[in-house]
Design a protein around this motif. Structure first.
Motif, PDB file in Angstrom:
ATOM      1  N   TYR A   1       0.739  -1.163  -0.137  1.00  0.00           N
ATOM      2  CA  TYR A   1       0.032  -0.007   0.111  1.00  0.00           C
ATOM      3  C   TYR A   1       1.007   1.158   0.178  1.00  0.00           C
ATOM      4  O   TYR A   1       0.632   2.301  -0.756  1.00  0.00           O
ATOM      5  CB  TYR A   1      -0.860   0.044   1.107  1.00  0.00           C
ATOM      6  N   PHE A   2       1.913   1.226   0.824  1.00  0.00           N
ATOM      7  CA  PHE A   2       2.836   2.296   0.693  1.00  0.00           C
ATOM      8  C   PHE A   2       3.492   2.224  -0.552  1.00  0.00           C
ATOM      9  O   PHE A   2       3.798   3.623  -0.987  1.00  0.00           O
ATOM     10  CB  PHE A   2       3.880   2.142   1.711  1.00  0.00           C
ATOM     11  N   LYS A   3       3.754   1.350  -1.227  1.00  0.00           N
ATOM     12  CA  LYS A   3       4.325   1.347  -2.759  1.00  0.00           C
ATOM     13  C   LYS A   3       3.551   1.909  -3.794  1.00  0.00           C
ATOM     14  O   LYS A   3       3.893   2.512  -4.514  1.00  0.00           O
ATOM     15  CB  LYS A   3       4.996  -0.236  -3.119  1.00  0.00           C
ATOM     16  N   GLN A   4       2.301   1.513  -3.313  1.00  0.00           N
ATOM     17  CA  GLN A   4       1.217   1.983  -4.529  1.00  0.00           C
ATOM     18  C   GLN A   4       1.247   3.519  -4.087  1.00  0.00           C
ATOM     19  O   GLN A   4       1.203   4.320  -5.165  1.00  0.00           O
ATOM     20  CB  GLN A   4      -0.153   1.430  -4.228  1.00  0.00           C
ATOM     21  N   TYR A   5       1.154   3.990  -3.178  1.00  0.00           N
ATOM     22  CA  TYR A   5       1.251   5.509  -2.866  1.00  0.00           C
ATOM     23  C   TYR A   5       2.483   5.909  -3.480  1.00  0.00           C
ATOM     24  O   TYR A   5       2.430   7.043  -4.050  1.00  0.00           O
ATOM     25  CB  TYR A   5       1.131   5.624  -1.413  1.00  0.00           C
ATOM     26  N   THR A   6       3.545   5.561  -3.155  1.00  0.00           N
ATOM     27  CA  THR A   6       4.722   6.266  -3.490  1.00  0.00           C
ATOM     28  C   THR A   6       4.780   6.207  -5.255  1.00  0.00           C
ATOM     29  O   THR A   6       5.276   7.150  -5.830  1.00  0.00           O
ATOM     30  CB  THR A   6       5.862   5.674  -3.099  1.00  0.00           C
ATOM     31  N   GLN A   7       4.437   5.088  -5.669  1.00  0.00           N
ATOM     32  CA  GLN A   7       4.466   4.768  -7.174  1.00  0.00           C
ATOM     33  C   GLN A   7       3.542   5.757  -7.652  1.00  0.00           C
ATOM     34  O   GLN A   7       3.697   6.121  -8.985  1.00  0.00           O
ATOM     35  CB  GLN A   7       4.057   3.271  -7.599  1.00  0.00           C
ATOM     36  N   TRP A   8       2.287   5.916  -7.130  1.00  0.00           N
ATOM     37  CA  TRP A   8       1.253   6.775  -7.476  1.00  0.00           C
ATOM     38  C   TRP A   8       1.839   8.166  -7.611  1.00  0.00           C
ATOM     39  O   TRP A   8       1.618   9.007  -8.454  1.00  0.00           O
ATOM     40  CB  TRP A   8      -0.198   6.815  -6.816  1.00  0.00           C
ATOM     41  N   VAL A   9       2.568   8.566  -6.580  1.00  0.00           N
ATOM     42  CA  VAL A   9       3.058   9.861  -6.352  1.00  0.00           C
ATOM     43  C   VAL A   9       4.063  10.282  -7.655  1.00  0.00           C
ATOM     44  O   VAL A   9       4.105  11.277  -8.268  1.00  0.00           O
ATOM     45  CB  VAL A   9       3.751  10.228  -5.165  1.00  0.00           C
ATOM     46  N   LYS A  10       4.876   9.025  -7.864  1.00  0.00           N
ATOM     47  CA  LYS A  10       5.902   9.226  -9.072  1.00  0.00           C
ATOM     48  C   LYS A  10       5.113   9.473 -10.377  1.00  0.00           C
ATOM     49  O   LYS A  10       5.331  10.345 -11.323  1.00  0.00           O
ATOM     50  CB  LYS A  10       6.709   7.849  -9.011  1.00  0.00           C
ATOM     51  N   ILE A  11       4.183   8.431 -10.637  1.00  0.00           N
ATOM     52  CA  ILE A  11       3.451   8.627 -11.782  1.00  0.00           C
ATOM     53  C   ILE A  11       2.867  10.049 -11.976  1.00  0.00           C
ATOM     54  O   ILE A  11       2.569  10.710 -13.099  1.00  0.00           O
ATOM     55  CB  ILE A  11       2.374   7.671 -11.864  1.00  0.00           C
ATOM     56  N   SER A  12       2.165  10.503 -10.745  1.00  0.00           N
ATOM     57  CA  SER A  12       1.544  11.843 -10.833  1.00  0.00           C
ATOM     58  C   SER A  12       2.341  13.017 -11.186  1.00  0.00           C
ATOM     59  O   SER A  12       2.086  13.771 -11.945  1.00  0.00           O
ATOM     60  CB  SER A  12       0.817  12.035  -9.643  1.00  0.00           C
ATOM     61  N   LEU A  13       3.460  12.909 -10.465  1.00  0.00           N
ATOM     62  CA  LEU A  13       4.513  13.683 -10.878  1.00  0.00           C
ATOM     63  C   LEU A  13       5.276  14.004 -12.015  1.00  0.00           C
ATOM     64  O   LEU A  13       5.366  14.784 -12.823  1.00  0.00           O
ATOM     65  CB  LEU A  13       5.869  13.816  -9.799  1.00  0.00           C
ATOM     66  N   THR A  14       5.253  12.609 -12.565  1.00  0.00           N
ATOM     67  CA  THR A  14       5.614  12.465 -14.131  1.00  0.00           C
ATOM     68  C   THR A  14       4.510  12.917 -15.073  1.00  0.00           C
ATOM     69  O   THR A  14       4.972  13.630 -16.265  1.00  0.00           O
ATOM     70  CB  THR A  14       5.744  11.105 -14.462  1.00  0.00           C
TER      71      THR A  14
END
Length: 878
Positions: free
Chosen positions: A776-789
């Motif tokens: 769940y943390f990884k999903q959040y951080t991955q989502w943050v990265k995708i969103s920033l991208t």
């Protein structure tokens, strides 16, 4: 550049992966390929980042004038078919970075570059040379032409020769002049259209400026809200983790149960079906054994009881018959042999089988009854219920996790606080507010130039129209001359007697020739200048900008500065070694990616240490690792049941003396068949004379039949039952240990499957559950990265600025200027045949001073006539 740096710092915190994480994922991927793949993780719904809507549509469709643009592009391609000289431009710039020095061009390498450049510009140089020659020679030729005509040469003599094809020539010159004039008119229309297109689209430039400025403001205003949304969505992952921990029994137990149904239950079904079948066979055998033992016991009791009664009855009958044979009548000589015969058979009246010595089977029956009291049929149901009860078992074994929830919640809240504090470390709103003020001031300064731009465009428009008016003036003389000359021309009139209207047409044509010599060199100078300038701008700037080759020049290492490899990161971050180019940034912004990805901020700001210190902390990992679940307590058959099965195998059935039983059963009930004995006795009685002895013997025969019927027949039936039961027990006694062993083996196999295979699944699911919590943390951080991208600070306005500059500079201005000189140049070129045909045609319209006349030859024998010049008759001036 303060706003740029602040925006960079605002976005840097969202990077979620680095080289260390990538290596860990590669190692984990290799190990997971060797193991069972983990169950799919439940995706979290983080919603949508507030999107920015940009107004600028950097696209231009020229419409009908695009045909003219394509014609000009095709003409320029013919003039300059060479590809864009990227390498040549790079070498020229790099070798002259310190300034152009004349002595440097004497070096061989610079001479080679100069020759290469001249070869590339060969088409433009040839055309420019031709234009310069026209500019230089036209006034000279015009001056010489005027002087020559004043001397009555070069067609200046006002005399026209009489020719038979004069009308044909006049028609040809008229048609040629009309055609030349038409082409000149087309050139003027093309040039005027291009001139008007510039003025029209200069006003549209304001729309591009306004929308681009508005988009930059939107980018600045939306970025803080987008970053706040990213930080706020940490709560979604936190709440999901707390929910899964609070409901660990149903969640983990349900996952274990679901996975067991897929992987273990099919095998367990087979094992339990086998165990169940074997248990059912054993239970059936037990029941059959019990029934056989009960049959043996009851039959044995009947036989033992019947044996005593039969022995007593036969003994009594034997004694009674012996008394009867002691009758004095048996001493008679004729009867005596018969009586002796009967007396000799009396010992046969006895019991043959001795069932009283056979042992009973009560001990074996007691063991069987005890085993049947064990519920072996519940083994299968117990095996399934152990899986159905998995959630409760998981809940019981994970009570420590539930009790640790308050501490976990405190850890998660602390992580969220650190993320928010990290985001608030940078002055987001103040920096972006300053950036917005900077944009507003810049827009005001640009708008202040609008009146000057309009005034300059007005002057430009006037100048272009003035140049076109020169051509229009020449056209006017040509058209008026054609009209007057054609309308006033009279075939019957001689050259010296042509009318005033025809003469005026000729004079107008010559006036057009004069103005052509006066204006053409000026117009050609304008065309040559615009051709060289805007043509090279189109080939060296606009075309490379359209296909993005110009970025390859700008992004060449050490191109802008000899000490800086890449100028863009050197300008923004003072680190020219970052692999960030203007072309890559433009491509990312053109695809509307985030500014964080476009500027490659992950190479500057390593967020892994921050995330490892916050999201992936050791204390939280210990809580997750404390989740332990096993199924070792599941037992399908208790030890008491196992003992009963073993006791059943050792119940004594195998120790029964089946041979003795069968030996006694195979014997007859009596020593002789009583029915045969009675029949023989009656036959013997028939041989006696009628009397009391005969009747007595018949009575004994009847009694013996009664004993057979009442006692022997039931005993024979019991013996038959005993024989069948004994044989059945004998047959079952050999299979009984094997069946018990099969039952125990099947149960052991099912328990092994549960303890080992199912426990492996439980371990995998427990590990997968812990991974899902971390996931769940990884999903959040991955989502943050995708969103920033892709979604945060989308930099489409930056590429729109470049595209807008291309549209304004190239499509609005350069294409229109190229079309203007193309049309004006065509008009200038067609002025040359216009001059020639006007001079030729004027001879047919102007009134001549002399003309050709014919007179007779002095020789009478010929009719030859010789022309001579003759003055025209006097007319009034017109």
């Amino acid at each position: 550049m303060l706003w740029t740096r602040c925006l960079v710092l605002l976005l840097c915190w969202g990077s979620t992966t680095g080289e260390q994480r990538a290596e860990e994922r590669q190692v984990q991927a290799g190990s997971q390929r060797r193991q069972r793949s983990p169950p799919p993780m439940e995706p979290l719904d983080f919603g949508f980042v507030p999107a920015a809507v940009y107004d600028t549509h950097a696209y231009y469709e020229p419409g009908a004038i695009g045909i003219l643009f394509h014609m000009v592009h095709a003409f320029l391609y013919v003039i300059q078919p060479n590809t864009f000289p990227k390498d040549l431009i790079v070498r020229v710039i790099q070798q002259n970075m310190g300034g152009i020095k004349i002595e440097e061009w004497r070096k061989p390498e610079n001479i080679v570059l100069l020759l290469q450049w001249l070869f590339y510009e060969a088409g433009f140089l040839i055309c420019a040379t031709i234009g310069i020659l026209v500019v230089v020679l036209t006034p000279i030729i015009g001056f010489c032409f005027c002087v020559c005509r004043c001397c009555e040469n070069c067609g200046g003599e006002m005399h026209q020769r009489q020719r038979k094809n004069a009308d044909c020539q006049r028609g040809f010159y008229t048609a040629s002049l009309i055609a030349s004039s038409i082409f000149i008119i087309l050139g003027v229309l093309v040039a005027y259209t291009a001139n008007h297109n510039i003025s029209t689209h200069i006003k549209s430039t304001r729309r591009f400026i306004n929308t681009n400025m508005r988009d930059l403001k939107t980018l600045a205003n939306n970025t803080p809200a987008q970053i706040n949304y990213l930080t706020a969505q940490y709560t979604t992952a936190k709440n999901k983790i707390l929910s899964d921990l609070d409901n660990i029994g149903p969640v983990l137990g349900g996952r274990i149960h679901s996975q067991l149904e897929k992987e273990v239950v099919p095998s367990l079904d087979t094992a339990l079906r086998m165990a169940g079948a074997k248990v059912e066979n054993a239970i059936k055998a037990m029941r059959e054994t019990k029934e056989a033992l009960e049959s043996v016991s009851s039959s044995l009791e009947v036989l033992q009881e019947g044996t005593g009664k039969l022995q007593s009855s036969l003994s009594g009958e034997q004694a009674s018959l012996s008394n009867t044979l002691s009758d004095p009548a048996c001493t008679n000589g004729a009867v005596s042999p018969t009586c002796n015969t009967i007396r000799s058979t009396l010992p046969q009246l006895g019991v043959n089988a001795d069932f009283l010595k056979l042992p009973n089977v009560n001990h074996a029956m007691a063991n069987v009854n005890t085993l049947l009291g064990t519920d072996l049929s519940n083994i299968v149901q117990k095996g399934y219920s152990s899986f159905n009860d998995t959630p409760r078992l998981v809940k019981e074994q994970t009570k420590n996790i539930v009790t640790a929830l308050p501490r976990v919640k405190g850890m998660l809240d602390k992580i969220g606080t650190e993320i928010n504090n990290f985001a608030k470390m940078f002055p987001v709103e103040s920096s972006l507010a300053n950036f917005t003020i900077f944009l507003n001031e810049g827009q005001m300064k640009i708008e202040a130039f609008y009146p000057q731009i309009d005034q300059m465009d007005f002057y430009r428009w006037i100048g272009c129209v003035a140049a076109l008016c020169m051509v229009v003036l020449v056209l006017a003389f040509n058209i008026l001359g054609l009209l007057c000359g054609t309308c006033g021309y009279d075939k019957q009139a001689s050259p010296t007697t042509r009318g005033c209207l025809s003469n005026t047409g000729g004079n107008l044509l010559m006036a057009g020739v004069g103005f052509s010599f006066v204006f053409s060199w000026v117009l050609m100078g304008i065309v040559t200048t615009l051709f060289v300038a805007s043509g090279n701008v189109e080939k060296l700037i606009c075309e490379p900008l359209a296909n993005r080759q110009i970025f390859q020049i700008i992004d060449t290492p050490f191109m802008v500065h000899p000490a800086k490899k890449n100028f863009l990161p050197g300008m923004l971050f003072q680190n020219p070694n970052i692999d960030l180019t203007l072309g890559s940034m433009y491509r990312e912004c053109f695809e509307n990616k985030g500014l964080y990805h476009a500027l490659q901020l992950e190479t500057m700001f390593n967020i892994n240490s921050f995330l490892n210190r916050t999201v992936y902390n050791k204390d939280l990992a210990k809580v997750f690792e404390s989740v332990q679940v096993d199924l070792h307590d599941i037992t399908l058959l208790e030890q008491a049941g196992r003992d009963n099965l073993i006791n059943f195998a050792n119940s004594g059935i195998g120790q029964i003396d089946y041979e003795t039983y069968l030996a006694e059963v195979n014997k007859g009930v009596t020593l002789v068949d009583l029915l045969s004995f009675a029949t023989d006795l009656e036959a013997q009685a028939d041989q006696l004379p009628r009397g009391a002895l005969e009747n007595a013997l018949r009575g004994h025969a009847s009694s013996i039949r009664q004993i057979h019927r009442d006692q022997v027949v039931p005993m024979e039936q019991a013996m038959s039952t005993l024989s069948q039961s004994i044989k059945q027990l004998q047959r079952m006694s050999s299979d009984l240990p094997v069946k018990v062993t099969n039952i125990l083996s099947a149960i052991d196999a099912a328990e092994y499957l549960i303890i080992h295979n199912a426990s492996h699944v439980v371990k995998q699911e427990t590990k997968g559950y812990m991974q899902s919590l971390v996931g769940y943390f990884k999903q959040y951080t991955q989502w943050v990265k995708i969103s920033l991208t892709t979604e945060v600070a989308q930099c489409k306005p930056i590429s729109n600025i470049v595209d807008s500059m291309e549209i304004v500079g190239c499509s609005f201005v350069v294409d229109s200027v190229n079309t203007f000189w193309f049309g004006l140049g065509a008009s200038c070129i067609f002025m040359i045949p216009s001059i020639i045909f006007s001079i030729k045609l004027a001879k047919y319209y102007r009134r001549m001073d002399t003309e050709d006349v014919f007179e007779d030859s002095p020789y009478p024998d010929t009719l030859t006539r010789f022309p001579r010049a003759s003055a025209p008759p006097s007319y009034c001036d017109c």
